[in-house]
Write a protein that holds these residues in place. Structure first.
Motif, PDB file in Angstrom:
ATOM      1  N   GLU A   1       5.884  43.814  70.717  1.00  0.00           N
ATOM      2  CA  GLU A   1       6.472  42.647  69.906  1.00  0.00           C
ATOM      3  C   GLU A   1       7.616  42.919  69.281  1.00  0.00           C
ATOM      4  N   ALA A   2       8.678  42.136  69.669  1.00  0.00           N
ATOM      5  CA  ALA A   2       9.886  42.255  68.810  1.00  0.00           C
ATOM      6  C   ALA A   2      10.103  41.754  67.344  1.00  0.00           C
ATOM      7  N   LEU A   3      10.225  42.432  66.395  1.00  0.00           N
ATOM      8  CA  LEU A   3      10.245  42.092  65.090  1.00  0.00           C
ATOM      9  C   LEU A   3      11.573  42.335  64.301  1.00  0.00           C
ATOM     10  N   LEU A   4      12.133  41.399  63.903  1.00  0.00           N
ATOM     11  CA  LEU A   4      13.339  41.240  63.551  1.00  0.00           C
ATOM     12  C   LEU A   4      13.439  41.953  62.052  1.00  0.00           C
ATOM     13  N   ARG A   5      14.626  42.855  61.845  1.00  0.00           N
ATOM     14  CA  ARG A   5      15.015  43.748  60.450  1.00  0.00           C
ATOM     15  C   ARG A   5      16.253  43.416  60.269  1.00  0.00           C
ATOM     16  N   TRP A   6      16.729  43.421  59.031  1.00  0.00           N
ATOM     17  CA  TRP A   6      18.061  43.291  58.307  1.00  0.00           C
ATOM     18  C   TRP A   6      18.322  44.597  57.877  1.00  0.00           C
ATOM     19  N   PRO A  42      11.148  40.165  57.588  1.00  0.00           N
ATOM     20  CA  PRO A  42      11.305  38.842  57.715  1.00  0.00           C
ATOM     21  C   PRO A  42      11.291  37.964  56.556  1.00  0.00           C
ATOM     22  N   ASP A  43      10.450  38.224  55.689  1.00  0.00           N
ATOM     23  CA  ASP A  43       9.901  37.597  54.373  1.00  0.00           C
ATOM     24  C   ASP A  43      11.022  37.410  53.574  1.00  0.00           C
ATOM     25  N   ALA A  44      12.070  38.380  53.595  1.00  0.00           N
ATOM     26  CA  ALA A  44      13.228  38.281  52.713  1.00  0.00           C
ATOM     27  C   ALA A  44      14.444  37.255  53.184  1.00  0.00           C
ATOM     28  N   PHE A  45      14.382  37.084  54.377  1.00  0.00           N
ATOM     29  CA  PHE A  45      15.719  36.374  54.950  1.00  0.00           C
ATOM     30  C   PHE A  45      15.289  35.366  56.018  1.00  0.00           C
ATOM     31  N   LEU A  46      14.226  35.298  56.527  1.00  0.00           N
ATOM     32  CA  LEU A  46      13.767  34.310  57.727  1.00  0.00           C
ATOM     33  C   LEU A  46      13.843  32.863  57.427  1.00  0.00           C
ATOM     34  N   GLY A  66      20.428  27.145  59.737  1.00  0.00           N
ATOM     35  CA  GLY A  66      20.807  27.001  61.133  1.00  0.00           C
ATOM     36  C   GLY A  66      21.188  28.456  61.753  1.00  0.00           C
ATOM     37  N   GLN A  67      20.944  29.471  61.235  1.00  0.00           N
ATOM     38  CA  GLN A  67      21.590  30.769  61.771  1.00  0.00           C
ATOM     39  C   GLN A  67      20.280  31.346  62.598  1.00  0.00           C
ATOM     40  N   LEU A  68      19.227  30.879  62.448  1.00  0.00           N
ATOM     41  CA  LEU A  68      18.123  31.596  63.081  1.00  0.00           C
ATOM     42  C   LEU A  68      18.350  31.494  64.943  1.00  0.00           C
ATOM     43  N   ILE A  69      18.789  30.252  65.225  1.00  0.00           N
ATOM     44  CA  ILE A  69      18.915  30.047  66.690  1.00  0.00           C
ATOM     45  C   ILE A  69      19.931  31.014  67.403  1.00  0.00           C
ATOM     46  N   PRO A  70      21.059  31.110  66.682  1.00  0.00           N
ATOM     47  CA  PRO A  70      22.062  32.179  67.232  1.00  0.00           C
ATOM     48  C   PRO A  70      21.684  33.890  67.097  1.00  0.00           C
ATOM     49  N   SER A 129      11.314  30.271  66.736  1.00  0.00           N
ATOM     50  CA  SER A 129      10.728  29.593  65.666  1.00  0.00           C
ATOM     51  C   SER A 129      10.511  27.840  66.179  1.00  0.00           C
ATOM     52  N   ALA A 130       9.992  27.357  65.376  1.00  0.00           N
ATOM     53  CA  ALA A 130       9.783  25.763  65.605  1.00  0.00           C
ATOM     54  C   ALA A 130      10.923  25.133  65.916  1.00  0.00           C
TER      55      ALA A 130
END
Ligand code: C2E
Ligand code: CA
Ligand code: CA
Ligand code: CA
Length: 282
Positions: free
Chosen positions: A58-63, A73-77, A84-88, A118-119
């Motif tokens: 599973e790919a999990l996003l990190r910054w 992700p809890d810090a920025f998602l 509207g940045q999550l789609i790009p 995301s939804a």
């Protein structure tokens, strides 16, 4: 503390909330200024319960924040979603992860790649296109891509969801229902949708253990077997202890994921992790 009236009326916010609001603003600004370059992907192995072998990731996003280090992700998602940045970002992530999966397949490790959607992206017109572009550019087989959607994002508008899911399915990718057990949607209704995988939330593992202790019977096994009857595979999430793993095995779950098995890791560690497990005989 309150200092009378006027501009000091911000006293209704606790320092914690003020700090949170400042952080959200900072995140929004950095996202707008192109922080997309600072995102990285970590991969958490999903293993076969019977053999312990890796089946996918599973790919999990990190910054990778220049001052604050590696953020989860809890810090920025939620901010990324609101701005509207999550789609790009997800478009970039789909490109990155499909390329990675294609590279692993070439190196002799074909893995299913799961990506969280995301939804908002699920209900956007662009999702199907974004997925097709990523598959086309990477050359990854559609069967190797899994899109994870939460129970709540498909339950919001079931009729529309069904159409969208059917389109995705016809493009060859698998849809997984994520975090099953955290919402209130009906299992029967979810399983009637064109999906390939059910991801059972950690909270349901703990609940099942509690129910079993009260003689309520094998709740988990019932869910897994109902899913299997419909051709849907089950993944147990958040397997943290050997007792969890035993329960998941007893329930007949196909796949498992959790800290007991493997933490999320950078791409460069995945091959080594996979071969170590193979060498150890599963
Ligand atoms: P999720 O999709 O349910 O992903 C699993 C989360 O559980 C991950 O947290 C993972 O690190 C964590 N986890 C794995 N094994 C265990 C375990 O044994 N015990 C416990 N307590 N936790 C475990 P992470 O990476 O912090 O991600 C949190 C959530 O953020 C994800 O939950 C997902 O909803 C969201 N997310 C992550 N990456 C993306 C992304 O690229 N796009 C979107 N839309 N959401 C994402
Ligand atoms: Ca997920
Ligand atoms: Ca999940
Ligand atoms: Ca979760």
């Amino acid at each position: 503390a309150a200092k009378g009236a006027g501009r000091d009326r911000v006293h209704v916010f606790s320092p914690g909330l003020r700090e949170a609001a400042r952080w959200r603003l900072e995140v929004a600004n950095r996202l707008r200024d192109g922080a997309v370059d600072e995102f990285v992907v970590h991969y958490q192995p999903v293993v076969r319960v019977d053999t312990g072998e890796i089946e996918g990731v599973e790919a999990l996003l990190r910054w990778q924040h220049p001052e604050r280090g590696l953020l989860t992700p809890d810090a920025f998602l939620s901010v990324a979603e609101e701005t509207g940045q999550l789609i790009p970002i997800t478009r970039w992530l789909l490109g990155e992860t499909t390329r990675q999966a294609a590279a692993w397949a070439e190196q002799g490790l074909p893995l299913r790649m799961s990506v969280n959607i995301s939804a908002r992206h699920f209900s956007a017109e662009t999702l199907v296109h974004d997925v097709r572009v990523a598959l086309h550019d990477s050359g990854l087989a559609p069967e190797s891509l899994v899109l994870e959607l939460t129970e709540t994002s498909v339950a919001e508008d079931p009729t529309r969801a069904e159409d969208q899911l059917a389109v995705l399915q016809s493009s060859g990718v698998t849809v997984a229902i994520d975090d099953f057990g955290t919402g209130w949607s009906s299992l029967a209704q979810l399983l009637a949708l064109p999906i390939g995988t059910l991801k059972i939330d950690r909270s349901l593992l703990t609940a099942a253990a509690r129910l079993a202790a009260h003689g309520t019977g094998p709740v988990l096994a019932a869910i897994v077997s109902l899913a299997r009857t419909l051709g849907i595979r089950s993944v147990a999430e958040g397997v943290e202890t050997p007792a969890h793993l035993q329960m998941v095995r007893d329930a007949g779950c196909d796949l498992a994921q959790g800290y007991l098995l493997a933490q999320p890791m950078p791409a460069s560690d995945v091959l080594r992790w996979a071969s170590r497990v193979r060498a150890a005989g599963g």
